[in-house]
Design a protein around this motif. Structure first.
Motif, PDB file in Angstrom:
ATOM      1  N   GLY A  23      30.925  38.196  84.269  1.00  0.00           N
ATOM      2  CA  GLY A  23      30.990  38.113  82.813  1.00  0.00           C
ATOM      3  C   GLY A  23      30.125  36.994  82.279  1.00  0.00           C
ATOM      4  N   TRP A  24      30.442  36.606  81.037  1.00  0.00           N
ATOM      5  CA  TRP A  24      29.683  35.581  80.329  1.00  0.00           C
ATOM      6  C   TRP A  24      30.514  34.312  80.197  1.00  0.00           C
ATOM      7  CZ3 TRP A  24      29.431  40.718  79.506  1.00  0.00           C
ATOM      8  CH2 TRP A  24      28.160  41.306  79.395  1.00  0.00           C
ATOM      9  N   VAL A  25      29.856  33.174  80.326  1.00  0.00           N
ATOM     10  CA  VAL A  25      30.549  31.892  80.157  1.00  0.00           C
ATOM     11  C   VAL A  25      30.849  31.696  78.669  1.00  0.00           C
ATOM     12  CG1 VAL A  25      30.364  29.394  80.365  1.00  0.00           C
ATOM     13  CG2 VAL A  25      29.470  30.870  82.189  1.00  0.00           C
ATOM     14  N   GLN A  26      32.132  31.729  78.328  1.00  0.00           N
ATOM     15  CA  GLN A  26      32.546  31.515  76.935  1.00  0.00           C
ATOM     16  C   GLN A  26      32.496  30.028  76.585  1.00  0.00           C
ATOM     17  OE1 GLN A  26      33.598  33.827  74.687  1.00  0.00           O
ATOM     18  NE2 GLN A  26      34.494  32.567  73.089  1.00  0.00           N
ATOM     19  N   ARG A  27      33.121  29.219  77.436  1.00  0.00           N
ATOM     20  CA  ARG A  27      33.081  27.762  77.232  1.00  0.00           C
ATOM     21  C   ARG A  27      33.404  27.076  78.552  1.00  0.00           C
ATOM     22  NH1 ARG A  27      37.799  29.351  74.745  1.00  0.00           N
ATOM     23  NH2 ARG A  27      36.758  29.579  72.730  1.00  0.00           N
ATOM     24  N   ILE A  37      36.312  26.975  83.372  1.00  0.00           N
ATOM     25  CA  ILE A  37      35.370  27.852  82.683  1.00  0.00           C
ATOM     26  C   ILE A  37      36.143  29.076  82.178  1.00  0.00           C
ATOM     27  CG2 ILE A  37      33.422  29.441  82.988  1.00  0.00           C
ATOM     28  CD1 ILE A  37      32.300  27.459  85.046  1.00  0.00           C
ATOM     29  N   ASP A  38      35.973  29.384  80.905  1.00  0.00           N
ATOM     30  CA  ASP A  38      36.500  30.636  80.368  1.00  0.00           C
ATOM     31  C   ASP A  38      35.435  31.702  80.558  1.00  0.00           C
ATOM     32  OD1 ASP A  38      38.830  29.443  79.625  1.00  0.00           O
ATOM     33  OD2 ASP A  38      38.349  29.289  77.495  1.00  0.00           O
ATOM     34  N   LEU A  39      35.765  32.706  81.359  1.00  0.00           N
ATOM     35  CA  LEU A  39      34.830  33.796  81.647  1.00  0.00           C
ATOM     36  C   LEU A  39      35.226  35.016  80.816  1.00  0.00           C
ATOM     37  CD1 LEU A  39      32.390  34.496  83.487  1.00  0.00           C
ATOM     38  CD2 LEU A  39      34.042  35.551  85.070  1.00  0.00           C
ATOM     39  N   ARG A  40      34.259  35.561  80.096  1.00  0.00           N
ATOM     40  CA  ARG A  40      34.549  36.623  79.129  1.00  0.00           C
ATOM     41  C   ARG A  40      33.796  37.898  79.478  1.00  0.00           C
ATOM     42  NH1 ARG A  40      31.614  34.839  75.173  1.00  0.00           N
ATOM     43  NH2 ARG A  40      29.998  36.396  75.567  1.00  0.00           N
ATOM     44  N   ASP A  41      34.462  39.024  79.321  1.00  0.00           N
ATOM     45  CA  ASP A  41      33.783  40.317  79.284  1.00  0.00           C
ATOM     46  C   ASP A  41      34.412  41.131  78.168  1.00  0.00           C
ATOM     47  OD1 ASP A  41      36.172  41.323  80.285  1.00  0.00           O
ATOM     48  OD2 ASP A  41      35.380  41.839  82.266  1.00  0.00           O
ATOM     49  N   PHE A  60      31.183  22.495  92.807  1.00  0.00           N
ATOM     50  CA  PHE A  60      31.630  21.792  91.599  1.00  0.00           C
ATOM     51  C   PHE A  60      30.429  21.474  90.702  1.00  0.00           C
ATOM     52  CE2 PHE A  60      33.550  18.644  88.904  1.00  0.00           C
ATOM     53  CZ  PHE A  60      34.905  18.977  88.874  1.00  0.00           C
ATOM     54  N   GLU A  61      29.351  20.961  91.303  1.00  0.00           N
ATOM     55  CA  GLU A  61      28.163  20.633  90.529  1.00  0.00           C
ATOM     56  C   GLU A  61      27.477  21.888  89.992  1.00  0.00           C
ATOM     57  OE1 GLU A  61      27.156  17.712  89.376  1.00  0.00           O
ATOM     58  OE2 GLU A  61      29.073  17.061  90.257  1.00  0.00           O
ATOM     59  N   GLN A  62      27.512  22.968  90.775  1.00  0.00           N
ATOM     60  CA  GLN A  62      26.945  24.229  90.308  1.00  0.00           C
ATOM     61  C   GLN A  62      27.683  24.714  89.049  1.00  0.00           C
ATOM     62  OE1 GLN A  62      27.426  27.553  92.968  1.00  0.00           O
ATOM     63  NE2 GLN A  62      25.884  28.811  91.943  1.00  0.00           N
ATOM     64  N   ALA A  63      29.014  24.625  89.086  1.00  0.00           N
ATOM     65  CA  ALA A  63      29.812  25.039  87.924  1.00  0.00           C
ATOM     66  C   ALA A  63      29.519  24.146  86.721  1.00  0.00           C
ATOM     67  CB  ALA A  63      31.301  24.998  88.264  1.00  0.00           C
ATOM     68  N   ARG A  64      29.385  22.857  86.975  1.00  0.00           N
ATOM     69  CA  ARG A  64      29.132  21.910  85.876  1.00  0.00           C
ATOM     70  C   ARG A  64      27.790  22.169  85.204  1.00  0.00           C
ATOM     71  NH1 ARG A  64      30.585  16.225  87.779  1.00  0.00           N
ATOM     72  NH2 ARG A  64      32.590  16.592  86.749  1.00  0.00           N
ATOM     73  N   SER A  65      26.864  22.767  85.916  1.00  0.00           N
ATOM     74  CA  SER A  65      25.513  22.988  85.367  1.00  0.00           C
ATOM     75  C   SER A  65      25.418  24.256  84.504  1.00  0.00           C
ATOM     76  CB  SER A  65      24.498  23.078  86.511  1.00  0.00           C
ATOM     77  OG  SER A  65      24.692  24.285  87.247  1.00  0.00           O
ATOM     78  N   LEU A  66      26.475  25.048  84.462  1.00  0.00           N
ATOM     79  CA  LEU A  66      26.417  26.301  83.705  1.00  0.00           C
ATOM     80  C   LEU A  66      26.395  26.033  82.203  1.00  0.00           C
ATOM     81  CD1 LEU A  66      29.026  28.452  85.684  1.00  0.00           C
ATOM     82  CD2 LEU A  66      26.533  28.439  85.931  1.00  0.00           C
ATOM     83  N   GLY A  67      25.782  26.946  81.468  1.00  0.00           N
ATOM     84  CA  GLY A  67      25.752  26.856  80.013  1.00  0.00           C
ATOM     85  C   GLY A  67      26.435  28.050  79.380  1.00  0.00           C
ATOM     86  N   ARG A  68      26.677  27.949  78.097  1.00  0.00           N
ATOM     87  CA  ARG A  68      27.275  29.063  77.349  1.00  0.00           C
ATOM     88  C   ARG A  68      26.431  30.324  77.500  1.00  0.00           C
ATOM     89  NH1 ARG A  68      30.971  28.677  72.896  1.00  0.00           N
ATOM     90  NH2 ARG A  68      31.952  26.621  72.790  1.00  0.00           N
ATOM     91  N   LYS A 107      19.570  31.231  77.167  1.00  0.00           N
ATOM     92  CA  LYS A 107      19.213  30.195  76.201  1.00  0.00           C
ATOM     93  C   LYS A 107      20.453  29.833  75.395  1.00  0.00           C
ATOM     94  CE  LYS A 107      15.846  32.241  73.950  1.00  0.00           C
ATOM     95  NZ  LYS A 107      14.668  32.418  73.045  1.00  0.00           N
ATOM     96  N   ILE A 108      20.382  28.684  74.720  1.00  0.00           N
ATOM     97  CA  ILE A 108      21.496  28.303  73.837  1.00  0.00           C
ATOM     98  C   ILE A 108      21.557  29.305  72.689  1.00  0.00           C
ATOM     99  CG2 ILE A 108      22.391  26.540  72.272  1.00  0.00           C
ATOM    100  CD1 ILE A 108      20.976  24.458  74.041  1.00  0.00           C
ATOM    101  N   PRO A 109      22.692  29.991  72.471  1.00  0.00           N
ATOM    102  CA  PRO A 109      22.775  30.995  71.407  1.00  0.00           C
ATOM    103  C   PRO A 109      22.547  30.367  70.032  1.00  0.00           C
ATOM    104  CG  PRO A 109      24.654  31.154  72.895  1.00  0.00           C
ATOM    105  CD  PRO A 109      23.954  29.877  73.228  1.00  0.00           C
ATOM    106  N   PRO A 110      22.012  31.134  69.082  1.00  0.00           N
ATOM    107  CA  PRO A 110      21.736  30.590  67.747  1.00  0.00           C
ATOM    108  C   PRO A 110      22.994  30.369  66.908  1.00  0.00           C
ATOM    109  CG  PRO A 110      21.168  32.921  67.854  1.00  0.00           C
ATOM    110  CD  PRO A 110      21.526  32.510  69.249  1.00  0.00           C
ATOM    111  N   PHE A 111      24.135  30.852  67.372  1.00  0.00           N
ATOM    112  CA  PHE A 111      25.407  30.604  66.683  1.00  0.00           C
ATOM    113  C   PHE A 111      26.517  30.677  67.733  1.00  0.00           C
ATOM    114  CE2 PHE A 111      24.281  35.080  66.191  1.00  0.00           C
ATOM    115  CZ  PHE A 111      25.386  35.722  66.741  1.00  0.00           C
TER     116      PHE A 111
END
Length: 585
Positions: A23-27, A37-41, A60-68, A107-111
């Motif tokens: 899924g997608w990283v929500q936050r 990590i909240d994982l969303r589908d 742990f570091e791999q998880a910390r590097s994830l973005g929205r 990329k960082i979403p526009p909203f």
């Protein structure tokens, strides 16, 4: 499959299982030694957990590097959460992750892709594919899906057959403007996109398909607003060997079925109101009957008392806003400004308060005695605490303005609850309406609507008095569907075309195929079409149909995401035999 479960289905029964989620990283929430990590589908959200000491340092570091909005795959064990979240379906469990894979970064979403977003309408429409990830938008489309499924279920169970009709058809002069499509193989000739499958469904009745339906795209090139789109969806239906009563009963059943299955709401039998009563008592052919506040005409008791505004008016009419006598002078002045807005067009507002002791105080006391005002109160069935609001002027214009004031008061007094539904049928529409500009009659619905049998004799002498065998379904002040019994006799159809100003040649050129079909054993038939997008927005409690369309256009008819409409290459224009003049640069 890349996953064993979705992000919305795991529960405490799954504790101890090894699972794979995608899924997608929500936050991401980073508390130093703990990270979640909240994982969303599409199906929901599941919390992924990482803890120093239990999770490897690299992971742990791999998880910390994830973005929205990173797309990831997580492998791990289902464990019961210490701090449960009763606001999430999966809030009793989390995944203790043992392996993580980034499928695609973002990329960082526009909203913010959250229920409450910081993105404005234009920005979200430009990135509609991101907006569709948000739960409220997804829920709207899920509602649309459920409604479409239940429509088909009901009609299938009543032996309707779904038939697709052409999208490339012939342009006709009646109704809204057509979207036209040039033909490459027929130079200088054009198709039109259908505003409705009207003639085709009538031809299906001639062909013997006595119960037809289609959930169909239609197109109108008209000015847009929140409840209109250049392309929209209809539930289009036609039946043969039926009367108006048959159609009202069948499709009342459809609406009751939808409310029962989709909303869990039981709807009683729909009341019926004539067009004449709708206009007289509500000033609208689509009255909002969730609340009363019917119009009361005062000509007999308010005129000829020396108040020129009333004395010179064609109509003096008002409403009783029950319990609103406490409105301040400022609020009343705002109501006066409201009715004087150009789009409403009233010249002023008269009000009268019914006090707790039964006395009445009005804004025109010097023209009317206490007995006169008591007569007003009696006409309105007013009680202490009520507020009477009165307009005067030309009849049609004044009723239209009072309808807007009635709706405004209904909103202000909390009487237009979106969770309350008040459907009804409006029947006995005029068949024709006179157009001053063109100096001819136009069809109130369309040229194929049949007159009521008892009014056919009026065609030659009093065509404006003919009532149509037509009906609209209205829910909460919104017209959600309309239809009619059709003309199935060639002679009567030719008479109708003459009334509408068609020459014999024009009628033959536009609709000769239909009139010829009527000579091959056309059965009596009728139908109805529902605005599916409007029904969805009504069931979802929204004022805009755009919220229930996956990829809508904006108010200028543009798709800002794909930038359409757009110019096309000169080579394409040449192939289509189109020469452009005065193109904007």
């Amino acid at each position: 499959m890349l996953r064993t479960h979705t992000c919305g289905e795991l529960r405490t029964d799954n504790v101890g299982e090894e699972v794979i989620l995608t899924g997608w990283v929500q936050r991401l929430r980073d508390k130093g030694g703990m990270l979640w990590i909240d994982l969303r589908d599409r199906y929901g959200i599941t919390q992924l957990a990482f803890e120093e000491g239990l999770t490897s340092a690299n992971l742990f570091e791999q998880a910390r590097s994830l973005g929205r909005e990173f797309v990831i795959k997580a492998v791990g064990k289902v464990v019961e959460r210490y701090a449960k979240n009763d606001k999430m379906a999966t809030g009793d469990i989390e995944i203790r992750v043992s392996r993580l894979e980034v499928i695609n970064p973002s990329k960082i979403p526009p909203f913010l892709i959250e229920d409450e977003t910081d993105g404005g309408d234009d920005l979200r429409m430009k990135y509609r594919y991101l907006d569709l990830r948000r739960s409220p938008v997804r829920h709207n489309l899920e509602l649309r899906h459920r409604m479409m499924r239940e429509v088909r279920s009901y009609l299938d169970n009543h032996y309707f057959i779904e038939v697709e009709t052409p999208v490339l058809i012939k342009s006709t002069p009646e109704g809204a403007r057509d979207f036209v499509v040039p033909s490459r193989m027929n130079a200088g000739e054009f198709y039109a996109l259908p505003q409705s499958p009207q003639t085709f469904k009538q031809l299906l009745m001639v062909a013997g398909f006595d119960k037809y339906y289609q959930i169909v795209k239609c197109f109108r090139d008209e000015d847009l607003r929140a409840d209109r789109q250049p392309e929209f969806t209809q539930i289009d239906c036609e039946l043969a060997f039926v009367t108006q009563e048959d159609i009202l009963n069948r499709f009342e059943g459809l609406i009751r079925h939808l409310f029962e299955k989709v909303k869990g709401v039981h709807i009683e039998r729909l009341p019926r109101m004539t067009y004449a009563d709708a206009m007289k008592f509500y000033g609208s052919d689509k009255p909002d009957t969730r609340f009363d506040m019917r119009f009361v005409e005062l000509n007999g008791i308010a005129k000829n008392k020396g108040f020129k505004v009333f004395d010179d008016a064609e109509l003096v009419v008002g409403i009783n806003a029950k319990g609103a006598a406490a409105y301040t002078r400022k609020q009343l002045d705002e109501l006066t400004d409201f009715v004087k807005r150009p789009q409403i067009g009233a010249t002023g507002l008269v009000y009268a308060r019914v006090n707790e002791d039964g006395s009445i105080k009005s804004s025109v006391d010097k023209f009317f005695s206490a007995e006169d005002l008591q007569a007003w109160a009696a006409a309105f069935h007013a009680q202490p605490g009520d507020l009477l609001l009165i307009l005067a002027g030309p009849a049609d214009k004044t009723r239209k303005a009072l309808n807007e004031l009635r709706l405004e008061m209904g909103t202000q007094l909390g009487l237009r609850d979106k969770n309350v539904f008040s459907p009804l049928w409006v029947v006995d529409f005029p068949l024709l309406e006179w157009d001053e500009h063109s100096q001819r009659y136009h069809a109130m619905h369309h040229p194929f609507t049949s007159p009521k049998p008892e009014d056919i004799d009026l065609i030659d002498d009093r065509p404006g008095d003919i009532r149509a065998n037509a009906y609209d379904m209205v829910i909460n002040g919104v017209e959600v569907g309309g239809g009619s019994i059709r003309i199935h006799d060639r002679r009567l159809q030719e008479q109708m075309f003459r009334l509408l100003g068609f020459s014999k040649e024009e009628a033959k050129a536009q609709f000769g195929f239909l009139m010829e079909a009527f000579e091959y054993g056309a059965p009596p038939h009728g139908g109805i079409a529902f605005g599916f997008d409007r029904l969805c927005s009504l069931f979802g409690g929204s004022d805009s149909i755009r919220d229930y369309i996956a990829f809508p256009k904006n108010n200028s008819g543009r798709d800002v995401m794909i930038d359409a409409p757009s110019p096309i290459a000169q080579e394409q224009l040449d192939e289509l035999h189109i020469r452009m003049k005065n193109l904007p640069h």
